[in-house]
Scaffold this motif. Structure first.
Motif, PDB file in Angstrom:
ATOM      1  N   ARG A  83     -14.110  23.631  67.969  1.00  0.00           N
ATOM      2  CA  ARG A  83     -13.709  23.245  69.285  1.00  0.00           C
ATOM      3  C   ARG A  83     -12.716  21.921  69.133  1.00  0.00           C
ATOM      4  NH1 ARG A  83     -15.666  25.666  73.709  1.00  0.00           N
ATOM      5  NH2 ARG A  83     -15.157  24.074  75.224  1.00  0.00           N
ATOM      6  N   ARG A  84     -12.369  21.895  67.771  1.00  0.00           N
ATOM      7  CA  ARG A  84     -11.323  20.875  67.667  1.00  0.00           C
ATOM      8  C   ARG A  84      -9.785  21.065  67.107  1.00  0.00           C
ATOM      9  NH1 ARG A  84     -14.778  16.770  63.616  1.00  0.00           N
ATOM     10  NH2 ARG A  84     -16.856  16.940  64.787  1.00  0.00           N
ATOM     11  N   GLY A  85      -9.690  22.611  67.345  1.00  0.00           N
ATOM     12  CA  GLY A  85      -8.438  22.997  66.988  1.00  0.00           C
ATOM     13  C   GLY A  85      -8.078  23.454  65.583  1.00  0.00           C
ATOM     14  N   VAL A  86      -9.313  23.430  64.909  1.00  0.00           N
ATOM     15  CA  VAL A  86      -9.262  24.070  63.352  1.00  0.00           C
ATOM     16  C   VAL A  86      -8.729  25.582  63.340  1.00  0.00           C
ATOM     17  CG1 VAL A  86     -10.411  24.029  61.302  1.00  0.00           C
ATOM     18  CG2 VAL A  86     -11.052  21.967  62.722  1.00  0.00           C
ATOM     19  N   ALA A  87      -9.382  26.362  64.098  1.00  0.00           N
ATOM     20  CA  ALA A  87      -9.156  27.618  63.885  1.00  0.00           C
ATOM     21  C   ALA A  87      -7.641  27.853  64.242  1.00  0.00           C
ATOM     22  CB  ALA A  87     -10.138  28.537  64.804  1.00  0.00           C
ATOM     23  N   ALA A  88      -7.150  27.295  65.240  1.00  0.00           N
ATOM     24  CA  ALA A  88      -5.667  27.604  65.619  1.00  0.00           C
ATOM     25  C   ALA A  88      -4.841  26.954  64.547  1.00  0.00           C
ATOM     26  CB  ALA A  88      -5.389  26.991  66.906  1.00  0.00           C
ATOM     27  N   ALA A  89      -5.060  25.844  63.927  1.00  0.00           N
ATOM     28  CA  ALA A  89      -4.429  25.269  62.780  1.00  0.00           C
ATOM     29  C   ALA A  89      -4.213  26.288  61.779  1.00  0.00           C
ATOM     30  CB  ALA A  89      -4.772  23.851  62.606  1.00  0.00           C
ATOM     31  N   LEU A  90      -5.409  26.659  61.298  1.00  0.00           N
ATOM     32  CA  LEU A  90      -5.382  27.542  60.120  1.00  0.00           C
ATOM     33  C   LEU A  90      -4.740  29.102  60.412  1.00  0.00           C
ATOM     34  CD1 LEU A  90      -9.178  27.102  59.178  1.00  0.00           C
ATOM     35  CD2 LEU A  90      -7.236  26.273  57.729  1.00  0.00           C
ATOM     36  N   THR A  91      -5.346  29.618  61.491  1.00  0.00           N
ATOM     37  CA  THR A  91      -4.579  30.903  61.578  1.00  0.00           C
ATOM     38  C   THR A  91      -2.982  30.719  62.077  1.00  0.00           C
ATOM     39  OG1 THR A  91      -6.377  31.512  63.154  1.00  0.00           O
ATOM     40  CG2 THR A  91      -4.568  32.682  63.572  1.00  0.00           C
ATOM     41  N   SER A  92      -2.375  29.645  62.766  1.00  0.00           N
ATOM     42  CA  SER A  92      -1.012  29.794  62.828  1.00  0.00           C
ATOM     43  C   SER A  92      -0.390  29.475  61.474  1.00  0.00           C
ATOM     44  CB  SER A  92      -0.601  28.780  63.967  1.00  0.00           C
ATOM     45  OG  SER A  92      -1.264  27.252  63.414  1.00  0.00           O
ATOM     46  N   ARG A  93      -0.839  28.534  60.831  1.00  0.00           N
ATOM     47  CA  ARG A  93      -0.286  28.115  59.300  1.00  0.00           C
ATOM     48  C   ARG A  93      -0.429  29.603  58.452  1.00  0.00           C
ATOM     49  NH1 ARG A  93       0.058  23.942  55.748  1.00  0.00           N
ATOM     50  NH2 ARG A  93       1.432  24.667  53.973  1.00  0.00           N
ATOM     51  N   LEU A  94      -1.521  30.312  58.529  1.00  0.00           N
ATOM     52  CA  LEU A  94      -1.725  31.417  57.531  1.00  0.00           C
ATOM     53  C   LEU A  94      -0.756  32.557  58.119  1.00  0.00           C
ATOM     54  CD1 LEU A  94      -2.973  32.684  55.241  1.00  0.00           C
ATOM     55  CD2 LEU A  94      -4.983  33.458  56.643  1.00  0.00           C
ATOM     56  N   ALA A  95      -0.623  32.805  59.427  1.00  0.00           N
ATOM     57  CA  ALA A  95       0.379  33.856  60.035  1.00  0.00           C
ATOM     58  C   ALA A  95       1.977  33.444  59.394  1.00  0.00           C
ATOM     59  CB  ALA A  95       0.311  33.770  61.357  1.00  0.00           C
ATOM     60  N   ALA A  96       2.159  32.107  59.617  1.00  0.00           N
ATOM     61  CA  ALA A  96       3.408  32.011  58.970  1.00  0.00           C
ATOM     62  C   ALA A  96       3.665  32.091  57.743  1.00  0.00           C
ATOM     63  CB  ALA A  96       3.801  30.300  59.480  1.00  0.00           C
ATOM     64  N   GLU A  97       2.679  31.796  56.832  1.00  0.00           N
ATOM     65  CA  GLU A  97       2.919  31.950  55.213  1.00  0.00           C
ATOM     66  C   GLU A  97       2.811  33.448  55.007  1.00  0.00           C
ATOM     67  OE1 GLU A  97       2.923  29.733  52.872  1.00  0.00           O
ATOM     68  OE2 GLU A  97       2.737  27.847  53.978  1.00  0.00           O
ATOM     69  N   THR A  98       2.063  34.130  55.869  1.00  0.00           N
ATOM     70  CA  THR A  98       2.344  35.681  55.680  1.00  0.00           C
ATOM     71  C   THR A  98       3.433  36.265  56.048  1.00  0.00           C
ATOM     72  OG1 THR A  98      -0.150  35.714  56.062  1.00  0.00           O
ATOM     73  CG2 THR A  98       1.112  37.880  56.306  1.00  0.00           C
ATOM     74  N   LEU A  99       4.119  35.987  56.947  1.00  0.00           N
ATOM     75  CA  LEU A  99       5.544  36.265  57.377  1.00  0.00           C
ATOM     76  C   LEU A  99       6.404  35.894  56.242  1.00  0.00           C
ATOM     77  CD1 LEU A  99       5.350  35.513  61.190  1.00  0.00           C
ATOM     78  CD2 LEU A  99       5.683  38.036  60.162  1.00  0.00           C
ATOM     79  N   ALA A 100       6.272  34.622  56.010  1.00  0.00           N
ATOM     80  CA  ALA A 100       7.450  34.164  54.866  1.00  0.00           C
ATOM     81  C   ALA A 100       7.089  34.921  53.719  1.00  0.00           C
ATOM     82  CB  ALA A 100       6.830  32.689  54.615  1.00  0.00           C
ATOM     83  N   ARG A 101       6.173  35.692  53.472  1.00  0.00           N
ATOM     84  CA  ARG A 101       6.086  36.827  52.235  1.00  0.00           C
ATOM     85  C   ARG A 101       6.463  38.164  52.453  1.00  0.00           C
ATOM     86  NH1 ARG A 101       2.989  32.453  51.579  1.00  0.00           N
ATOM     87  NH2 ARG A 101       2.346  31.604  49.752  1.00  0.00           N
ATOM     88  N   GLY A 102       7.031  38.231  53.720  1.00  0.00           N
ATOM     89  CA  GLY A 102       7.454  39.618  54.033  1.00  0.00           C
ATOM     90  C   GLY A 102       6.424  40.850  54.621  1.00  0.00           C
ATOM     91  N   LYS A 103       5.085  40.139  54.889  1.00  0.00           N
ATOM     92  CA  LYS A 103       4.238  40.933  55.344  1.00  0.00           C
ATOM     93  C   LYS A 103       4.083  40.742  56.768  1.00  0.00           C
ATOM     94  CE  LYS A 103       3.498  42.291  51.179  1.00  0.00           C
ATOM     95  NZ  LYS A 103       3.872  43.788  50.830  1.00  0.00           N
ATOM     96  N   VAL A 104       3.220  41.501  57.583  1.00  0.00           N
ATOM     97  CA  VAL A 104       2.938  41.513  59.010  1.00  0.00           C
ATOM     98  C   VAL A 104       1.505  41.214  58.923  1.00  0.00           C
ATOM     99  CG1 VAL A 104       2.569  42.646  61.117  1.00  0.00           C
ATOM    100  CG2 VAL A 104       4.785  43.106  59.687  1.00  0.00           C
ATOM    101  N   PRO A 105       1.219  39.828  59.483  1.00  0.00           N
ATOM    102  CA  PRO A 105      -0.357  39.585  59.783  1.00  0.00           C
ATOM    103  C   PRO A 105      -0.681  40.056  61.219  1.00  0.00           C
ATOM    104  CG  PRO A 105       1.258  37.766  60.544  1.00  0.00           C
ATOM    105  CD  PRO A 105       2.323  38.730  60.177  1.00  0.00           C
ATOM    106  N   PHE A 106      -1.882  40.814  61.132  1.00  0.00           N
ATOM    107  CA  PHE A 106      -2.470  41.013  62.316  1.00  0.00           C
ATOM    108  C   PHE A 106      -4.168  40.479  62.365  1.00  0.00           C
ATOM    109  CE2 PHE A 106      -3.860  44.339  58.988  1.00  0.00           C
ATOM    110  CZ  PHE A 106      -5.155  45.034  59.406  1.00  0.00           C
ATOM    111  N   TYR A 107      -4.450  40.768  63.613  1.00  0.00           N
ATOM    112  CA  TYR A 107      -5.725  39.937  63.803  1.00  0.00           C
ATOM    113  C   TYR A 107      -6.507  41.160  64.600  1.00  0.00           C
ATOM    114  CZ  TYR A 107      -8.276  35.717  65.699  1.00  0.00           C
ATOM    115  OH  TYR A 107      -9.118  34.747  65.935  1.00  0.00           O
ATOM    116  N   CYS A 108      -7.827  40.950  64.493  1.00  0.00           N
ATOM    117  CA  CYS A 108      -8.723  42.039  65.065  1.00  0.00           C
ATOM    118  C   CYS A 108      -9.928  41.160  65.694  1.00  0.00           C
ATOM    119  CB  CYS A 108      -9.299  42.909  64.195  1.00  0.00           C
ATOM    120  SG  CYS A 108     -10.355  43.947  64.800  1.00  0.00           S
ATOM    121  N   ALA A 109     -10.111  41.660  66.850  1.00  0.00           N
ATOM    122  CA  ALA A 109     -11.263  40.918  67.688  1.00  0.00           C
ATOM    123  C   ALA A 109     -12.128  41.872  68.602  1.00  0.00           C
ATOM    124  CB  ALA A 109     -10.949  39.518  68.352  1.00  0.00           C
TER     125      ALA A 109
END
Length: 256
Positions: free
Chosen positions: A193-219
């Motif tokens: 509840r401090r925004g850690v999950a959002a910071a990690l997820t948004s950064r990793l999604a951007a890093e994934t796209l930068a590598r030419g891959k599609v990030p997907f998320y399951c819940a």
């Protein structure tokens, strides 16, 4: 990568997984196909399916074993796509599968990034991009969503959040198929509840796209905090999926 390219990649992958064509997910009627193994399918899938339902919203594509075809076809043709994935209608499918010793097991919603909604979130902790050599020693219970011990060879990229030298959050990418990497995230209890999950997820999604891959998320749809994290990071609902498994497998998962 454009929104159209991202969705096209997901449809192609779902078609490989279910042994159908990408166009089948956009038809006006539901489609039933025979399941078959494929080298390009998501690595964690056990193929062929006995019964697997996928909907991108407009219809249902069911990938089935021959003996389940008639019952599943009757089900998906009887109910609206959205009702095929919820009770009370889903009890009809459960009853049809029971004589085969099968139970409805996995149900989840999958999310894809909308590049127009993506942004980078800050949590106040230092973020570090990690490769396999960096997280080789992190296969522990607290990071079991970010990393998978059973398929560690698929874990290709991660982002860690650090409070000083202490790792307090970790998001990891699993190369589940050639074009798409799945994101999982864990945060230590005292740092939630401090925004850690959002910071990690948004950064990793951007890093994934930068590598030419599609990030997907399951819940799971009941995992509200996880869904909120996906939406906050610019992910949008893409498809729903339901999978049947043998009764013994389900009992084992339930600790019976």
């Amino acid at each position: 990568m454009t929104k159209e390219e991202i969705w096209a990649a997901a449809l192609r992958q779902s078609a490989v997984d279910l042994n159908c064509s990408p166009e089948d997910f956009g038809r006006e009627h539901s489609v039933v196909v025979r399941s078959a193994p494929h080298a390009g399918a998501r690595k964690y899938l056990s193929l062929p399916f006995f019964c697997d339902l996928v909907s991108y919203g407009g219809n249902v594509v069911a990938s089935v074993a021959p003996e389940a075809e008639a019952a599943v076809r009757a089900y998906v043709e009887r109910y609206a796509p959205e009702h095929c994935f919820e009770t009370p209608n889903m009890n009809v499918l459960a009853d049809a599968l029971r004589p085969f010793g099968m139970r409805i097991c996995f149900m989840a919603e999958y999310f894809l990034p909308d590049v127009s909604r993506m942004r980078q979130w800050d949590c106040g902790y230092a973020l570090k991009v990690l490769g396999p050599a960096d997280f080789a020693g992190l296969y522990r219970t607290e990071w079991s969503n970010a990393l998978c011990e059973k398929r560690r060879e698929l874990d290709v990229l991660a982002v860690g959040a650090y409070d000083g030298a202490r790792l307090v959050g970790l998001a990891g990418c699993s190369a589940d198929c050639e074009s798409m990497w799945q994101i999982g995230v864990d945060v230590l209890p005292g740092y939630r509840r401090r925004g850690v999950a959002a910071a990690l997820t948004s950064r990793l999604a951007a890093e994934t796209l930068a590598r030419g891959k599609v990030p997907f998320y399951c819940a799971a749809w009941s995992n509200i905090k996880s869904v909120r994290n996906a939406v906050k990071c610019g992910f949008v609902p893409a498809w729903a999926e339901l999978t049947a498994k043998p009764e013994a497998f389900v009992r084992e998962l339930n600790g019976q």
